[in-house]
Design an enzyme around this catalytic site. Structure first.
Site, PDB file in Angstrom:
ATOM      1  N   GLU A  73       0.823  -1.212   0.000  1.00 57.86           N
ATOM      2  CA  GLU A  73       0.000   0.000   0.000  1.00 57.86           C
ATOM      3  C   GLU A  73       0.863   1.270   0.000  1.00 57.86           C
ATOM      4  OE1 GLU A  73      -2.967  -0.217   3.112  1.00 57.86           O
ATOM      5  OE2 GLU A  73      -4.243  -1.477   1.876  1.00 57.86           O
ATOM      6  N   GLU A 128      -6.315  -8.167  -0.325  1.00 57.31           N
ATOM      7  CA  GLU A 128      -6.722  -8.141   1.081  1.00 57.31           C
ATOM      8  C   GLU A 128      -8.193  -7.783   1.182  1.00 57.31           C
ATOM      9  OE1 GLU A 128      -4.562  -5.537   3.677  1.00 57.31           O
ATOM     10  OE2 GLU A 128      -2.689  -5.915   2.640  1.00 57.31           O
TER      11      GLU A 128
END
Ligand code: GLA
Length: 662
Positions: free
Chosen positions: A153, A309
């Site tokens: 991320e 995720e």
């Protein structure tokens, strides 16, 4: 092109982040057994392992990871191996404080959490490359390796002196001369003219509003600086294992990275999605949000993508973290498959007992294998073999929603007509209106080839480049149906307002003489329209030149002025919507324009809350309501999940899913 096929090998990937360094080695054997029993075939390992792999500068501790990868391999579980560079060890910040980012105020952002690196720091980059190289050298040919996961991320911004020097280099490459920069940034305003490159700084804390083009360029620069970090590590792992797909997990609908440019640098595209379980079935923050991110990610990938995720139940970062009720984890997982995912992964496998995320759900919760959440995980894992035929297939879409990051960045700066205007909210409102009518959409860059679409929707692109405007105008002229939302085509690539309040090319397409004034509504206000609906958020004083008025404002200062217009342009049709209609009205409008464009919903007549999507040869029917729903099927078909045959209709239970094959 997505190389995800090389990782899936014909079966959907199912697994999650696996952080064995948080557990004693005896637990690993239990993990592997339970993973096997749950149908897990991929584990993402090493995302936050830097300090374990390199506990002191230059040390290498690989024996634990050798064991973990060996155990996974013996069990037939593939590995999505991370470069551990998202979270540098404390020693890096302590010994090299220049690697720590500084915020707009010059305040150091310390270690003790994660992501504490300045993307422009040569020292960070050198250490990150070294550990990535060591991991790649050791495991690049490991038999369990299925995919590389670079960083995590990417999201950091930095305003330090090193970033300032890097920003200047980036600006020199963009503008070449200082005169060109001064011209692009409009520095004649407020005495901001630069006389030396070295005077230029990142947009640090200042007395009042900062130059908007400086802010815009800093966002472009920050995305590019982070991308350099990504591509450097991508090149390292690719050299060690040619052909193995490389991804980095995007945050969903994240403003910080230019997602089109980033996706072009990846061989597989992945995203993390956390819709809010507290949202109702038709609220934008729930399933609709998932669908938007899924459509965007599929469009970035140009095909199948990986859900890297999601949460097995609740997260731990909302003010109130509701668990997913029974069935919702499965429903939202299969929604992702329906909309193009070839991998269903979770954060994380085993719920942590310590650290900041110990209350974040996991595939294996604190309460263990007999918990409701783990039972649902196992049940989902057991179903996925039946869905193998979906792997690698495409999701057809005749409609494109145009979306771009610089337009988002530019439209949300201070000093605009209304701070109530939120780019992602407007994007989500338009996508939601199409989604709930089962009109499947891609998202597209405004300069992309649009020829395969019948309808193009522009919710709100404040900034449009010349190339994008030419692209759009030619596409409509050749027969396309365009529906264009308010505050679009206002500024050029330098955030300079175009004469007439809207670019002249777009006005020609829309049949407008000018947008005389932007008239945002008071917070929470609505404005009645002559067709009986109401606009929200925004209105405009638009002067037509050839466009016919479909609905006018029915009250207020703009009473009688056009609100929604329609215009023939060449072979095509162009609509302008100068306000934000409510969800039903926008849905009706878009369903009508879609019908004109020859686009029908998937499964017309499906009841509210029932999502229908085609993927490859399959028709997914997802019931987002808590009650059973009965829908007519277009032809006799078999449900891949149950084996049941359905001749004319099917009843899908509350939060249930059917995957139908003719
Ligand atoms: C992100 C991160 C994970 C974890 C989860 C929690 O997706 O990548 O490391 O923090 O959020 O939801």
């Amino acid at each position: 092109m997505s190389a995800l096929n090389d990782a899936t090998r014909g079966r959907l990937l199912f697994g999650g982040d696996y952080n064995p360094e948080q557990w004693p080695a005896e637990v690993w054997h239990d993990d592997i057994r339970l993973m096997r029993e749950a149908g897990v075939n991929i584990a993402t390992v090493g995302v936050f392992s830097w300090a374990t792999l390199e506990p002191t500068p230059g040390a290498r501790e690989f024996s634990w990871l050798d064991s973990v990868l060996g155990l996974l391999d013996e069990a037939g579980i593939g590995v999505c191996l991370a470069t551990p560079t998202a979270s540098p060890p404390p020693w890096l910040g302590a010994r090299h404080p220049e690697t720590l980012p500084r915020d707009e105020n010059g305040t150091v952002v310390w270690y003790g959490s994660r992501n504490q690196f300045c993307p422009s720091s040569p020292v960070y980059r050198e250490h990150a490359a070294a550990i990535a190289q060591a991991v790649a050298d050791r495991y690049g040919s490991h038999p369990a390796l299925r995919m590389w996961h670079v960083g995590n991320e990417y999201c950091t911004s930095c305003w330090c002196d090193e970033s300032a020097r890097h920003f200047r280099r980036w600006l020199r490459a963009r503008y070449d001369t200082l005169d060109a920069l001064n011209e692009a940034w409009g520095t004649a305003f407020w005495s901001q003219r630069y006389s030396e490159w070295d005077e230029i700084i990142p947009p640090r804390r200042a007395q009042y509003l900062i130059n908007p083009t400086q802010l815009l360029d800093f966002r472009r620069f920050t995305s590019d600086a982070l991308m350099e970090c990504f591509t450097a590590e991508r090149d390292i792992v690719t050299a060690a294992s040619p052909g193995v797909p490389v991804t980095t997990n995007f945050m969903p609908l994240f403003a910080g990275l230019d997602g089109w440019r980033w996706a072009a640098e990846e061989s597989a595209v992945s995203v993390d999605i956390y819709p809010d379980p507290a949202a109702g079935p038709d609220e934008p923050a729930g399933a609709a949000y998932g669908a938007l991110v899924q459509d965007l990610t599929r469009s970035q990938a140009g095909g199948p993508w990986a859900l890297m995720e999601q949460a097995a139940s609740g997260v731990s970062w909302r003010p109130v973290n509701r668990p997913k009720p029974p069935g919702l984890m499965r429903l939202w997982s299969l929604q992702a498959v329906a909309r193009g995912a070839d991998a269903l992964c979770f954060f994380q496998w085993r719920q942590s007992r310590q650290g900041s995320e110990k209350f974040h759900s996991a595939m294996l919760p604190h309460s263990g294998e007999h918990s409701r959440v783990h039972r649902e995980i196992r049940a989902l894992g057991a179903e996925l073999d039946a869905l193998a035929p979906v792997t690698g297939t495409r999701v057809p879409a005749d409609i494109a929603i145009l979306h771009d990051w610089p337009a988002w960045w530019a439209s949300e700066q201070p000093g605009r007509p209304s701070t109530d205007l939120s780019y992602p909210d407007v994007l989500a409102a338009w996508h939601h209106a199409l989604w709930r009518r089962n009109l499947t959409t891609d998202l597209a860059h405004p300069e992309a080839d649009l020829s395969r679409y019948r309808m193009v929707v522009v919710p709100q692109l404040y900034l449009l480049t010349d190339a994008a405007l030419d692209n759009l105008a030619a596409w409509v002229h050749d027969g396309g149906v365009l529906v264009c939302g308010f505050f679009t085509g206002v500024a050029d690539a330098d955030d300079r307002v175009r004469p007439g309040g809207m670019d002249a090319r777009l006005r020609r397409v829309l049949g407008l003489a000018a947008v005389h004034e932007w008239c945002p509504l008071p917070t929470g206000g609505t404005v009645a329209l002559t067709d009986g609906t109401a606009g929200t958020l925004w209105s405009e004083d638009v002067e037509p030149a050839g466009a016919t008025t479909h609905a006018a404002y029915a009250e207020g200062d703009l009473a009688g002025r056009p609100a929604i217009t329609r215009h023939r342009h060449g072979e095509g049709t162009a609509w302008y919507v100068s306000t934000l209609p409510g969800a039903d009205a926008l849905g009706d409008l878009l369903a009508g324009t879609a019908a004109d464009a020859g686009v029908e919903p998937v499964l017309p007549g499906a009841p509210a809350g029932v999502e229908a999507v085609r993927r490859g040869p399959l028709l997914f029917v997802l019931n987002h309501t808590a009650e059973p729903a009965t829908v007519a099927v277009p032809e006799p078909c078999t449900d891949l999940l149950t084996g049941a045959r359905h001749e004319a209709e099917i009843t899908v239970e509350g939060r249930g899913v059917a995957v139908l094959r003719p």
